[in-house]
Design a protein around this motif. Sequence first.
Motif, PDB file in Angstrom:
ATOM      1  N   ASN A  38     -19.670  16.639 -38.957  1.00 23.81           N
ATOM      2  CA  ASN A  38     -19.968  15.261 -38.562  1.00 23.81           C
ATOM      3  C   ASN A  38     -18.669  14.514 -38.236  1.00 23.81           C
ATOM      4  N   ILE A  47     -26.680  16.585 -35.770  1.00 23.91           N
ATOM      5  CA  ILE A  47     -25.427  15.921 -36.167  1.00 23.91           C
ATOM      6  C   ILE A  47     -24.906  15.049 -35.036  1.00 23.91           C
ATOM      7  N   VAL A  60     -24.233  11.007 -34.991  1.00 22.04           N
ATOM      8  CA  VAL A  60     -22.944  10.411 -34.623  1.00 22.04           C
ATOM      9  C   VAL A  60     -23.142   9.364 -33.521  1.00 22.04           C
TER      10      VAL A  60
END
Length: 316
Positions: free
Chosen positions: A209, A172, A176
């Motif tokens: 997220n 995750i 990002v």
Amino acid sequence: MKKKALSVHAKYTIGGVLFGLSFPVFSQFIDAWLNNIDYSLANIMLLHQQNVIHYVVDTAPLVLGVAGYLLGATHQKKNNINNRLRKINESLDTLTYKITHDLRGPALNIKNLSEILRTNPGQLPEDKKTEVINRINESIDTWLLTFEDFMTLLKHEKSGELEKKECSLERIAENVKQELANDIEKSHATINLKFDQAPTAYASEAYLNSIIKNLLSNAIKYAHPERKPEINISSEQKFNQVQITFEDNGSGIDLKTHGDKMFTLFERFSDKPNIQGSGIGLYLVKEQIEKNNGNIEVKSIPNEGTIFTIHLPITT
């Protein structure tokens, strides 16, 4: 040490069991009285042998305990819905107030700047035209950013039950980083990831997220003007939780002044005109963490940096 309050499920279950106990006790007492025998353990066993209905009555605590649990679950669900509706109404009231200010301002600015171009088409020098057009674009960017933040807030407030699962923190975080690649490159930020001690957390992947994206983008946005941003994101296991730490070397926050408003909707902690924002990010972070049965803490020193610490379940 403060004692933890009983949950609604526990209260109703215990109440059901205690109420259910009164049925076998009362029925055995009446039966013993009618048969003119002492109320003792031996005679209670004898009454069961003589009247098998007592075995059925003995299940009353179990039956009423289960009924109490189910009733408590329904009551808790109604409480959760009512609390959520109350929070939504409060947020919408605040949202309505902010829209009249945060969206109206840039719109009026665009109108006024456009009027300058309309009424002076051939009189403005090229450099002045360029300046006005740039200011219009800045106002449009501000308007769009504010609008997108409001839409994110409304989407969050409308969301119901979350689909939770075991999420890979590194995957995750890397996603990002890709989303924020332009911001990272422009700011020359260094992002260090270290998740080997606790690689996963049990949460909604979409919310996780969003949490990481908001905290990472804030760390970049509020970088110290005299040094390049360095953000360390790490995790470690603490009992039955994973502790995720975001540590930066940015401008920091004066917690004595802003500490009690850190996660309040529409609160901002920088008066610098070049830093855009609506004060929704940290509010969403806290709400999303709490929806995943976690909590967040913050430590900060002005001009030195900030540390956000998140506690989330490792598993169900």
